[in-house]
Design a protein around this motif. Structure first.
Motif, PDB file in Angstrom:
ATOM      1  N   PRO A  45     106.417  41.933  65.255  1.00  0.00           N
ATOM      2  CA  PRO A  45     105.647  40.748  64.866  1.00  0.00           C
ATOM      3  C   PRO A  45     106.490  39.746  64.097  1.00  0.00           C
ATOM      4  O   PRO A  45     107.452  40.117  63.419  1.00  0.00           O
ATOM      5  CB  PRO A  45     104.530  41.332  63.984  1.00  0.00           C
ATOM      6  CG  PRO A  45     104.382  42.746  64.453  1.00  0.00           C
ATOM      7  CD  PRO A  45     105.756  43.186  64.842  1.00  0.00           C
ATOM      8  N   ALA A  46     106.112  38.472  64.178  1.00  0.00           N
ATOM      9  CA  ALA A  46     106.920  37.381  63.632  1.00  0.00           C
ATOM     10  C   ALA A  46     107.222  37.552  62.151  1.00  0.00           C
ATOM     11  O   ALA A  46     108.363  37.359  61.711  1.00  0.00           O
ATOM     12  CB  ALA A  46     106.221  36.047  63.880  1.00  0.00           C
ATOM     13  N   HIS A  47     106.198  37.906  61.341  1.00  0.00           N
ATOM     14  CA  HIS A  47     106.442  37.992  59.897  1.00  0.00           C
ATOM     15  C   HIS A  47     107.382  39.143  59.554  1.00  0.00           C
ATOM     16  O   HIS A  47     108.215  39.044  58.651  1.00  0.00           O
ATOM     17  CB  HIS A  47     105.114  38.134  59.133  1.00  0.00           C
ATOM     18  CG  HIS A  47     104.436  39.454  59.292  1.00  0.00           C
ATOM     19  ND1 HIS A  47     103.777  39.807  60.448  1.00  0.00           N
ATOM     20  CD2 HIS A  47     104.336  40.513  58.451  1.00  0.00           C
ATOM     21  CE1 HIS A  47     103.286  41.026  60.306  1.00  0.00           C
ATOM     22  NE2 HIS A  47     103.604  41.471  59.116  1.00  0.00           N
ATOM     23  N   LEU A  48     107.279  40.254  60.302  1.00  0.00           N
ATOM     24  CA  LEU A  48     108.188  41.366  60.102  1.00  0.00           C
ATOM     25  C   LEU A  48     109.604  41.014  60.565  1.00  0.00           C
ATOM     26  O   LEU A  48     110.592  41.409  59.954  1.00  0.00           O
ATOM     27  CB  LEU A  48     107.696  42.597  60.861  1.00  0.00           C
ATOM     28  CG  LEU A  48     106.586  43.421  60.209  1.00  0.00           C
ATOM     29  CD1 LEU A  48     106.161  44.559  61.129  1.00  0.00           C
ATOM     30  CD2 LEU A  48     107.045  43.977  58.878  1.00  0.00           C
ATOM     31  N   SER A  49     109.675  40.260  61.654  1.00  0.00           N
ATOM     32  CA  SER A  49     110.977  39.827  62.175  1.00  0.00           C
ATOM     33  C   SER A  49     111.671  38.908  61.185  1.00  0.00           C
ATOM     34  O   SER A  49     112.880  39.024  60.945  1.00  0.00           O
ATOM     35  CB  SER A  49     110.801  39.096  63.515  1.00  0.00           C
ATOM     36  OG  SER A  49     110.327  39.969  64.517  1.00  0.00           O
ATOM     37  N   LEU A  50     110.914  37.983  60.591  1.00  0.00           N
ATOM     38  CA  LEU A  50     111.478  37.029  59.641  1.00  0.00           C
ATOM     39  C   LEU A  50     112.035  37.747  58.412  1.00  0.00           C
ATOM     40  O   LEU A  50     113.161  37.483  57.973  1.00  0.00           O
ATOM     41  CB  LEU A  50     110.402  36.028  59.214  1.00  0.00           C
ATOM     42  CG  LEU A  50     110.840  34.854  58.341  1.00  0.00           C
ATOM     43  CD1 LEU A  50     111.808  33.965  59.103  1.00  0.00           C
ATOM     44  CD2 LEU A  50     109.629  34.050  57.880  1.00  0.00           C
ATOM     45  N   ALA A  51     111.257  38.681  57.868  1.00  0.00           N
ATOM     46  CA  ALA A  51     111.687  39.405  56.673  1.00  0.00           C
ATOM     47  C   ALA A  51     112.861  40.330  56.976  1.00  0.00           C
ATOM     48  O   ALA A  51     113.832  40.392  56.211  1.00  0.00           O
ATOM     49  CB  ALA A  51     110.513  40.199  56.105  1.00  0.00           C
ATOM     50  N   THR A  52     112.792  41.047  58.090  1.00  0.00           N
ATOM     51  CA  THR A  52     113.868  41.965  58.470  1.00  0.00           C
ATOM     52  C   THR A  52     115.143  41.206  58.806  1.00  0.00           C
ATOM     53  O   THR A  52     116.249  41.679  58.541  1.00  0.00           O
ATOM     54  CB  THR A  52     113.431  42.828  59.671  1.00  0.00           C
ATOM     55  OG1 THR A  52     112.219  43.511  59.334  1.00  0.00           O
ATOM     56  CG2 THR A  52     114.499  43.861  60.027  1.00  0.00           C
ATOM     57  N   ASN A  53     114.987  40.018  59.370  1.00  0.00           N
ATOM     58  CA  ASN A  53     116.149  39.189  59.684  1.00  0.00           C
ATOM     59  C   ASN A  53     116.900  38.796  58.415  1.00  0.00           C
ATOM     60  O   ASN A  53     118.134  38.748  58.394  1.00  0.00           O
ATOM     61  CB  ASN A  53     115.708  37.935  60.437  1.00  0.00           C
ATOM     62  CG  ASN A  53     116.874  37.130  60.961  1.00  0.00           C
ATOM     63  OD1 ASN A  53     117.715  37.634  61.696  1.00  0.00           O
ATOM     64  ND2 ASN A  53     116.953  35.870  60.556  1.00  0.00           N
ATOM     65  N   LYS A  54     116.167  38.531  57.343  1.00  0.00           N
ATOM     66  CA  LYS A  54     116.810  38.210  56.063  1.00  0.00           C
ATOM     67  C   LYS A  54     117.582  39.417  55.536  1.00  0.00           C
ATOM     68  O   LYS A  54     118.673  39.283  54.991  1.00  0.00           O
ATOM     69  CB  LYS A  54     115.762  37.782  55.027  1.00  0.00           C
ATOM     70  CG  LYS A  54     115.170  36.404  55.262  1.00  0.00           C
ATOM     71  CD  LYS A  54     116.219  35.320  55.139  1.00  0.00           C
ATOM     72  CE  LYS A  54     115.627  33.947  55.365  1.00  0.00           C
ATOM     73  NZ  LYS A  54     116.661  32.890  55.422  1.00  0.00           N
ATOM     74  N   LEU A 153     113.071  28.760  56.633  1.00  0.00           N
ATOM     75  CA  LEU A 153     113.282  29.171  58.027  1.00  0.00           C
ATOM     76  C   LEU A 153     114.613  29.904  58.175  1.00  0.00           C
ATOM     77  O   LEU A 153     114.649  31.088  58.413  1.00  0.00           O
ATOM     78  CB  LEU A 153     113.229  27.957  58.957  1.00  0.00           C
ATOM     79  CG  LEU A 153     111.843  27.365  59.235  1.00  0.00           C
ATOM     80  CD1 LEU A 153     111.968  26.115  60.086  1.00  0.00           C
ATOM     81  CD2 LEU A 153     110.947  28.384  59.926  1.00  0.00           C
ATOM     82  N   GLY A 154     115.728  29.158  58.086  1.00  0.00           N
ATOM     83  CA  GLY A 154     117.018  29.829  58.057  1.00  0.00           C
ATOM     84  C   GLY A 154     118.018  29.536  59.152  1.00  0.00           C
ATOM     85  O   GLY A 154     119.145  29.148  58.865  1.00  0.00           O
ATOM     86  N   PRO A 155     117.668  29.750  60.450  1.00  0.00           N
ATOM     87  CA  PRO A 155     118.674  29.593  61.499  1.00  0.00           C
ATOM     88  C   PRO A 155     119.363  28.231  61.480  1.00  0.00           C
ATOM     89  O   PRO A 155     118.709  27.194  61.452  1.00  0.00           O
ATOM     90  CB  PRO A 155     117.862  29.777  62.786  1.00  0.00           C
ATOM     91  CG  PRO A 155     116.739  30.677  62.386  1.00  0.00           C
ATOM     92  CD  PRO A 155     116.384  30.239  60.990  1.00  0.00           C
TER      93      PRO A 155
END
Length: 253
Positions: A45-54, A153-155
Protein backbone atom coordinates in the motif's frame (compact mmCIF):
# COMPACT_ATOMS: atom_id res chain seq x y z
CA UNK A 1 -1.87 -7.39 2.75
CA UNK A 2 -0.42 -10.45 4.54
CA UNK A 3 3.36 -9.87 4.43
CA UNK A 4 4.03 -13.27 5.99
CA UNK A 5 3.17 -14.66 2.55
CA UNK A 6 4.95 -11.94 0.59
CA UNK A 7 6.22 -13.53 -2.63
CA UNK A 8 9.90 -14.45 -2.21
CA UNK A 9 10.79 -13.24 -5.70
CA UNK A 10 9.80 -9.73 -4.66
CA UNK A 11 12.57 -9.67 -2.07
CA UNK A 12 15.16 -10.39 -4.76
CA UNK A 13 13.62 -7.84 -7.12
CA UNK A 14 13.55 -5.10 -4.48
CA UNK A 15 17.13 -5.84 -3.42
CA UNK A 16 18.51 -5.41 -6.95
CA UNK A 17 16.25 -2.40 -7.56
CA UNK A 18 17.79 -0.83 -4.44
CA UNK A 19 21.34 -1.48 -5.73
CA UNK A 20 20.55 0.32 -8.98
CA UNK A 21 18.71 3.14 -7.21
CA UNK A 22 21.56 3.64 -4.74
CA UNK A 23 24.05 3.84 -7.60
CA UNK A 24 22.01 6.45 -9.49
CA UNK A 25 21.07 8.45 -6.39
CA UNK A 26 24.67 8.76 -5.19
CA UNK A 27 25.59 10.45 -8.48
CA UNK A 28 22.63 12.61 -9.57
CA UNK A 29 19.80 11.93 -7.13
CA UNK A 30 16.39 10.61 -8.13
CA UNK A 31 16.71 7.17 -6.55
CA UNK A 32 13.23 7.48 -5.08
CA UNK A 33 11.88 7.52 -8.63
CA UNK A 34 13.07 3.91 -8.88
CA UNK A 35 12.40 2.50 -5.42
CA UNK A 36 9.00 4.00 -4.55
CA UNK A 37 7.20 2.74 -7.69
CA UNK A 38 8.91 -0.66 -7.23
CA UNK A 39 7.53 -0.99 -3.70
CA UNK A 40 4.03 -0.05 -4.86
CA UNK A 41 4.28 -2.40 -7.86
CA UNK A 42 4.96 -5.29 -5.44
CA UNK A 43 1.52 -4.72 -3.94
CA UNK A 44 2.56 -2.74 -0.87
CA UNK A 45 0.00 0.00 0.00
CA UNK A 46 1.05 3.58 -0.76
CA UNK A 47 1.48 4.76 2.83
CA UNK A 48 3.57 1.71 3.72
CA UNK A 49 5.61 2.16 0.55
CA UNK A 50 6.27 5.83 1.35
CA UNK A 51 7.43 5.11 4.90
CA UNK A 52 9.50 2.04 3.95
CA UNK A 53 11.07 3.98 1.09
CA UNK A 54 12.36 6.54 3.60
CA UNK A 55 13.84 3.73 5.69
CA UNK A 56 15.78 2.12 2.86
CA UNK A 57 16.90 5.42 1.31
CA UNK A 58 18.86 6.56 4.36
CA UNK A 59 21.31 3.70 3.86
CA UNK A 60 22.21 4.90 0.38
CA UNK A 61 22.45 8.58 1.26
CA UNK A 62 24.52 7.78 4.39
CA UNK A 63 26.92 5.57 2.43
CA UNK A 64 27.41 8.22 -0.25
CA UNK A 65 27.88 10.91 2.41
CA UNK A 66 30.49 8.79 4.16
CA UNK A 67 32.35 8.07 0.93
CA UNK A 68 32.32 11.75 -0.06
CA UNK A 69 33.21 12.91 3.48
CA UNK A 70 36.84 13.91 2.85
CA UNK A 71 35.82 15.86 -0.27
CA UNK A 72 32.93 17.66 1.42
CA UNK A 73 33.15 21.24 2.71
CA UNK A 74 31.49 20.72 6.10
CA UNK A 75 31.69 24.34 7.36
CA UNK A 76 30.01 25.37 4.11
CA UNK A 77 27.19 22.87 4.78
CA UNK A 78 26.51 23.57 8.46
CA UNK A 79 23.73 26.07 7.78
CA UNK A 80 22.33 23.81 5.08
CA UNK A 81 22.12 20.86 7.46
CA UNK A 82 20.17 22.88 10.04
CA UNK A 83 17.64 24.42 7.64
CA UNK A 84 17.26 21.22 5.64
CA UNK A 85 16.38 19.40 8.85
CA UNK A 86 13.87 22.14 9.71
CA UNK A 87 12.32 22.03 6.24
CA UNK A 88 12.08 18.23 6.31
CA UNK A 89 10.34 18.34 9.70
CA UNK A 90 7.73 20.79 8.42
CA UNK A 91 7.25 18.81 5.20
CA UNK A 92 6.78 15.49 6.99
CA UNK A 93 4.09 16.94 9.25
CA UNK A 94 2.44 18.90 6.42
CA UNK A 95 1.63 15.77 4.45
CA UNK A 96 -1.76 15.70 6.19
CA UNK A 97 -2.65 19.30 5.28
CA UNK A 98 -1.45 19.88 1.70
CA UNK A 99 -3.05 18.26 -1.32
CA UNK A 100 -0.40 16.16 -3.01
CA UNK A 101 -1.60 16.93 -6.55
CA UNK A 102 -1.02 20.67 -6.05
CA UNK A 103 2.55 20.12 -4.92
CA UNK A 104 3.12 17.68 -7.78
CA UNK A 105 2.07 20.32 -10.31
CA UNK A 106 4.55 22.82 -8.84
CA UNK A 107 7.30 20.19 -8.85
CA UNK A 108 6.48 19.21 -12.43
CA UNK A 109 6.86 22.82 -13.58
CA UNK A 110 10.20 23.26 -11.81
CA UNK A 111 11.50 19.89 -13.02
CA UNK A 112 10.69 20.81 -16.61
CA UNK A 113 12.43 24.17 -16.27
CA UNK A 114 15.41 22.43 -14.64
CA UNK A 115 15.64 19.93 -17.49
CA UNK A 116 15.42 22.59 -20.21
CA UNK A 117 17.91 24.92 -18.53
CA UNK A 118 20.43 22.11 -18.04
CA UNK A 119 20.01 20.74 -21.57
CA UNK A 120 20.34 24.14 -23.23
CA UNK A 121 23.44 25.27 -21.29
CA UNK A 122 26.44 23.40 -22.77
CA UNK A 123 28.89 24.69 -20.14
CA UNK A 124 26.66 24.05 -17.13
CA UNK A 125 28.75 21.09 -15.98
CA UNK A 126 31.81 23.32 -15.60
CA UNK A 127 32.73 25.71 -12.79
CA UNK A 128 30.74 28.93 -13.20
CA UNK A 129 30.44 32.28 -11.47
CA UNK A 130 28.23 32.13 -8.39
CA UNK A 131 24.94 34.03 -8.60
CA UNK A 132 24.50 33.98 -4.81
CA UNK A 133 27.49 35.11 -2.77
CA UNK A 134 25.87 34.69 0.64
CA UNK A 135 26.13 30.97 1.49
CA UNK A 136 23.89 31.35 4.55
CA UNK A 137 21.10 32.85 2.45
CA UNK A 138 21.42 30.04 -0.10
CA UNK A 139 21.13 27.36 2.57
CA UNK A 140 18.24 29.05 4.36
CA UNK A 141 16.16 29.22 1.16
CA UNK A 142 17.18 25.91 -0.42
CA UNK A 143 17.37 24.06 2.89
CA UNK A 144 13.82 25.00 3.84
CA UNK A 145 12.28 24.41 0.40
CA UNK A 146 14.13 21.24 -0.64
CA UNK A 147 14.03 19.85 2.88
CA UNK A 148 10.27 20.45 2.91
CA UNK A 149 9.87 18.67 -0.42
CA UNK A 150 11.92 15.67 0.68
CA UNK A 151 9.87 15.38 3.86
CA UNK A 152 6.63 15.62 1.93
CA UNK A 153 7.32 13.56 -1.23
CA UNK A 154 11.02 13.03 -1.91
CA UNK A 155 11.84 11.67 -5.39
CA UNK A 156 14.19 14.03 -7.23
CA UNK A 157 15.42 15.92 -4.15
CA UNK A 158 19.06 15.11 -4.87
CA UNK A 159 18.66 16.32 -8.45
CA UNK A 160 17.19 19.62 -7.24
CA UNK A 161 20.11 20.08 -4.82
CA UNK A 162 22.66 19.51 -7.57
CA UNK A 163 20.88 21.93 -9.89
CA UNK A 164 20.66 24.60 -7.18
CA UNK A 165 24.37 24.36 -6.37
CA UNK A 166 25.37 24.48 -10.04
CA UNK A 167 23.16 27.42 -10.98
CA UNK A 168 23.27 29.49 -7.79
CA UNK A 169 26.69 28.69 -6.31
CA UNK A 170 28.57 28.12 -9.57
CA UNK A 171 29.70 24.57 -8.70
CA UNK A 172 30.49 22.07 -11.44
CA UNK A 173 28.24 19.02 -11.36
CA UNK A 174 30.81 16.75 -9.73
CA UNK A 175 31.39 19.18 -6.84
CA UNK A 176 27.64 19.73 -6.52
CA UNK A 177 27.00 15.98 -6.36
CA UNK A 178 29.62 15.54 -3.63
CA UNK A 179 28.51 18.50 -1.49
CA UNK A 180 24.77 17.88 -1.60
CA UNK A 181 24.59 14.25 -0.54
CA UNK A 182 24.92 15.03 3.18
CA UNK A 183 21.98 17.45 2.85
CA UNK A 184 19.95 14.72 1.18
CA UNK A 185 20.82 12.37 4.04
CA UNK A 186 19.77 15.01 6.58
CA UNK A 187 16.26 15.36 5.18
CA UNK A 188 15.98 11.58 4.79
CA UNK A 189 16.79 10.82 8.42
CA UNK A 190 14.54 13.58 9.79
CA UNK A 191 11.63 12.43 7.61
CA UNK A 192 12.19 8.81 8.68
CA UNK A 193 12.09 9.71 12.37
CA UNK A 194 8.79 11.56 11.93
CA UNK A 195 7.33 8.91 9.60
CA UNK A 196 8.16 6.18 12.11
CA UNK A 197 5.70 7.81 14.54
CA UNK A 198 3.03 8.40 11.90
CA UNK A 199 3.18 5.19 9.87
CA UNK A 200 3.96 1.51 10.16
CA UNK A 201 7.34 0.53 8.69
CA UNK A 202 8.12 -2.74 6.90
CA UNK A 203 11.46 -3.23 8.62
CA UNK A 204 12.43 -6.47 6.90
CA UNK A 205 11.91 -5.11 3.40
CA UNK A 206 13.38 -1.72 4.29
CA UNK A 207 16.56 -3.20 5.79
CA UNK A 208 17.01 -5.62 2.88
CA UNK A 209 16.72 -2.77 0.39
CA UNK A 210 19.02 -0.74 2.64
CA UNK A 211 21.76 -3.33 2.10
CA UNK A 212 21.27 -2.94 -1.65
CA UNK A 213 21.41 0.84 -1.28
CA UNK A 214 24.75 0.61 0.54
CA UNK A 215 26.30 -1.43 -2.27
CA UNK A 216 24.89 0.76 -5.04
CA UNK A 217 25.77 4.05 -3.32
CA UNK A 218 29.32 2.91 -2.63
CA UNK A 219 29.90 1.97 -6.26
CA UNK A 220 28.31 5.18 -7.56
CA UNK A 221 30.17 7.55 -5.24
CA UNK A 222 33.49 5.82 -5.92
CA UNK A 223 32.87 6.24 -9.64
CA UNK A 224 32.33 9.98 -9.18
CA UNK A 225 35.53 10.39 -7.14
CA UNK A 226 37.65 8.40 -9.61
CA UNK A 227 36.45 10.19 -12.76
CA UNK A 228 36.24 13.79 -13.90
CA UNK A 229 32.46 13.57 -13.75
CA UNK A 230 31.84 14.40 -17.40
CA UNK A 231 29.10 11.76 -17.57
CA UNK A 232 27.14 13.35 -14.69
CA UNK A 233 25.30 15.92 -16.82
CA UNK A 234 24.05 13.25 -19.25
CA UNK A 235 22.94 10.98 -16.42
CA UNK A 236 21.36 13.97 -14.66
CA UNK A 237 19.25 14.76 -17.75
CA UNK A 238 18.17 11.14 -18.12
CA UNK A 239 17.09 10.86 -14.47
CA UNK A 240 15.32 14.24 -14.40
CA UNK A 241 13.59 13.36 -17.69
CA UNK A 242 12.32 10.11 -16.18
CA UNK A 243 11.13 11.92 -13.06
CA UNK A 244 9.19 14.37 -15.26
CA UNK A 245 7.50 11.45 -17.04
CA UNK A 246 6.66 9.75 -13.73
CA UNK A 247 5.29 12.91 -12.06
CA UNK A 248 3.29 13.76 -15.20
CA UNK A 249 1.79 10.28 -15.26
CA UNK A 250 0.88 10.48 -11.56
CA UNK A 251 -0.64 13.94 -11.94
CA UNK A 252 -2.86 13.23 -14.96
CA UNK A 253 -3.76 9.60 -14.21
Amino acid sequence: MDFEHFNTIYYFVLFFVAIFAGFIDSIVGGGGLITLPALIACGIPAHLSLATNKLQSIFGSFTASLTYFKSTNLPHLSWGIFFTALGASIGSYSIFFIKEEHLKLIILIFLTLTFLYTALRPNLDKQNKAKIKNIKFFHIICGLTLGFYDGFLGPGTGSFWIFACVVLLGFNMKKASINTKILNFTSNIIALIIFSYQYELLWGIGLLMGMGQILGAYLGSKLVLKTKGKFIKTLFLIVVGLIIIKVTWDYFS
